[in-house]
Design an enzyme around this catalytic site. Structure first.
Site, PDB file in Angstrom:
ATOM      1  N   LYS A  69       0.856  -1.451   0.052  1.00 35.07           N
ATOM      2  CA  LYS A  69      -0.244   0.150   0.050  1.00 35.07           C
ATOM      3  C   LYS A  69       0.976   1.388   0.060  1.00 35.07           C
ATOM      4  O   LYS A  69       0.786   2.145  -0.843  1.00 35.07           O
ATOM      5  CB  LYS A  69      -0.864  -0.053   1.340  1.00 35.07           C
ATOM      6  N   GLU A  98      10.399  -4.941   4.635  1.00 33.99           N
ATOM      7  CA  GLU A  98      10.583  -6.356   4.100  1.00 33.99           C
ATOM      8  C   GLU A  98      10.043  -6.426   2.630  1.00 33.99           C
ATOM      9  O   GLU A  98      10.844  -7.043   1.876  1.00 33.99           O
ATOM     10  CB  GLU A  98       9.246  -7.056   4.833  1.00 33.99           C
ATOM     11  N   GLU A 133      -5.099  -6.764  14.644  1.00 34.25           N
ATOM     12  CA  GLU A 133      -4.618  -5.652  14.153  1.00 34.25           C
ATOM     13  C   GLU A 133      -5.776  -4.383  14.389  1.00 34.25           C
ATOM     14  O   GLU A 133      -5.533  -3.232  14.401  1.00 34.25           O
ATOM     15  CB  GLU A 133      -4.289  -5.502  12.828  1.00 34.25           C
TER      16      GLU A 133
END
Ligand code: G6P
Length: 542
Positions: free
Chosen positions: A206, A212, A352
């Site tokens: 996004k 990573e 989350e």
């Protein structure tokens, strides 16, 4: 804003809990056998049996009143209407727009959301179609046979879970692999055996700023260019992102970028462009069937009265156990090998979103919030942790998920799979008493060990078959469960500030691990000692 725990509805539930806590599901069923038929609800292809819950009609009425008190109806409208309900980031929350039916208009903040969504879907379908037909080839003219999605969190778990769930529908000879971890073992393992001429990388992020993903993408690019040269990149790398500038900086042609928007949270995004790798595997048509499945549950969620609303009921039962029975976790137990990644996917979606200890207005929460989600596919879990579910001291409400039709069957295996699922829900709910065990001839000393207390609640979700459509419905169901629970708790389910500090600290700490000089500073003595130990093990100066 008064806290929900101060409401009369909360007090009424606490009193009701005290009255019902000592009652066994055996009694509830004996008094009211009709609850098995009554306590069910259908949403699209999903059927839910929630009769094995420690709840009566009164419980559900009190929970529905709590939802009213929390303003759930208005919150649902606010979300679907594009209000900025993600207050800490001042954003709309419009993942439901990713599956708007063609022809339905939606304008938010002056933006033609519906038009934008369909333009991206069309672009994805066009690209996926070209890869699948072999019209889009690699640099040397060979067709693409493997798509490697590079992403993490919401840019990985959704498509990875869905690909695992639906790969029986991959009908064009293209398979997918998913790389996420910064551990080099991940990408090296996934690149092993691949033919660079036939591999397409989808770099999904996004923000296009995630350590990573960018690091793995660099490794992949080097792997490719060492074999095919720099000019091959444009045929073998595409991007999915909201950030065109960074995509271009990385060296991916923005003509081959598939966009989305800040109003789609990462963990709510695989039904849009983040699902590109999945779409390439299963095709645009199957992907749209998946969207139709999402939509069916969206419509149900928006229109069904709370007492017949599947996400609302499941969410309220979640609140019931979390806040009134002190349950800390929720097991998700898919009796489907294809859903083996579903619990991991749900961990991000639920934890989350609702792992928060302040309310949206910044005040501390008083109620307990997000449960710890975990699980494994049945029957594997039965031979591992179900012992604790049946006889442990903790209350673990569980969601069982099964399908009537297998994709393929051998030797009646599928019926055995579902027999196991149903047996587990029954054993958990009704158990086996000391008298029943003694009557089987069990020696008296062993009887207490064999007692199955029962009264352990579960939901059973049943659908005709795991298809793109049912998967879409299942995901939408849990998305809305998360939303309803977050609404009750008054939290912002759409930010994730708690993950930021660790990322910053990792970048601050990295030089201390790698520098040729002995490290001077560490965030704390324990971490400093570990840095020194690590350096010693790596043969670096301390
Ligand atoms: O898609 P990206 O911008 O690369 O973000 C990937 C992931 O990283 C973050 O740390 C968030 O915790 C996740 O919500 C997000 O899905």
């Amino acid at each position: 804003m008064a806290d929900i725990t101060e409401s009369p509805e909360w007090t009424a539930l606490a009193e009701h809990q005290a009255a019902i806590a000592g009652r066994h599901l055996r009694e509830l069923f004996a008094e009211d056998p009709g609850r098995a038929d009554r306590m069910t609800v259908t949403a699209g292809d999903l059927f839910l049996d929630y009769s094995k819950h420690r709840a009566t009609g009164e419980t559900l009425a009190l929970l529905a009143a709590l939802a009213e008190r929390a303003g759930l109806r208005a919150r649902i409208d606010a979300m679907f209407g594009g209000e900025h309900i993600n207050v800490s980031e001042d954003r709309a929350v419009l993942h439901t727009a990713l599956r708007l039916p063609p022809g339905e208009a939606l304008k938010v903040d002056g933006q033609d959301v519906a038009g934008d969504v369909h333009a991206v879907l069309d672009k994805m379908a066009d690209f996926a179609g070209r890869v699948r037909s072999g019209e889009w080839t690699g640099f040397t003219g060979k067709r693409i046979t493997t798509v490697v999605n590079i992403g993490i969190g919401g840019s990985d778990l959704g498509p990875a879970m869905a690909y695992e769930a639906l790969h029986d529908f991959a009908d064009a000879g293209v398979s997918c692999r998913f790389v996420s971890n910064i551990d080099p073992a991940d990408i090296l393992g996934k690149l092993a055996g691949l033919d660079p001429e036939q591999t397409l990388f989808v770099v999904s992020s996004k923000t296009f700023g995630t350590l990573e993903t960018l690091t793995n993408a660099k490794v992949a690019r080097r792997w490719l260019t060492e074999r095919l040269g720099d000019d091959a990149v444009s045929r073998h790398f595409v991007a999915v992102s909201t950030n065109a500038e960074r995509v271009a900086e990385f060296g991916i042609d923005t003509a081959n970028m598939f966009g989305f928007w800040d109003w789609v949270g990462g963990r709510y995004s695989f039904d849009g462009a983040i699902g590109l790798s999945l779409m390439i595997a299963i095709g645009g048509e199957a992907f749209r069937e998946m969207l139709a499945g999402f939509r069916e549950v969206d419509e149900h969620f928006r229109s069904a009265p709370f007492e017949a609303n599947m996400p609302v009921l499941m969410a309220l039962l979640g609140v019931w156990y979390t806040d009134f029975f002190g349950a800390q976790t929720r097991a998700v137990l898919p009796y489907s090998q294809r859903l083996s990644r579903f619990p991991a996917y749900l961990q991000q979606l639920t934890m989350e979103s609702n792992g928060k200890s302040v309310r949206a207005d910044g005040a501390p929460v008083i109620a307990q919030t997000g449960a710890i989600f975990w699980g494994e596919p049945g029957t594997n879990g039965q031979h591992a942790f179900y012992q604790l579910l049946h006889q442990g001291t903790r209350l673990v409400p569980a969601d069982f998920i099964g399908f009537a039709e297998p994709f393929e069957d051998r030797e009646g295996m599928h019926d055995l799979l579902i027999a196991n699922m149903l047996a587990q829900t029954s054993a958990l709910a009704f158990g086996k008493t000391a008298e029943e065990i003694a009557a089987d001839g069990t020696p008296a000393a062993v009887v207490p060990h064999k007692v199955m207390p029962g009264n352990r609640p579960s939901s059973t979700l049943l659908a005709p078959k795991l298809t793109p459509k049912t998967l879409g419905s299942l995901v939408a169901l849990y998305e809305h469960i998360v939303f309803v629970e977050g609404t009750i708790w008054g939290i912002d389910s759409f930010d994730q500030w708690g993950v930021e500090l660790g990322k910053v600290m990792a970048m601050d700490l990295a030089p201390a691990l790698t520098s040729p000089e002995p490290p001077s500073e560490a965030p704390d003595p324990s971490t400093g000692a570990l840095v020194r130990r690590y350096r010693e093990l790596r043969g670096r100066r301390v």
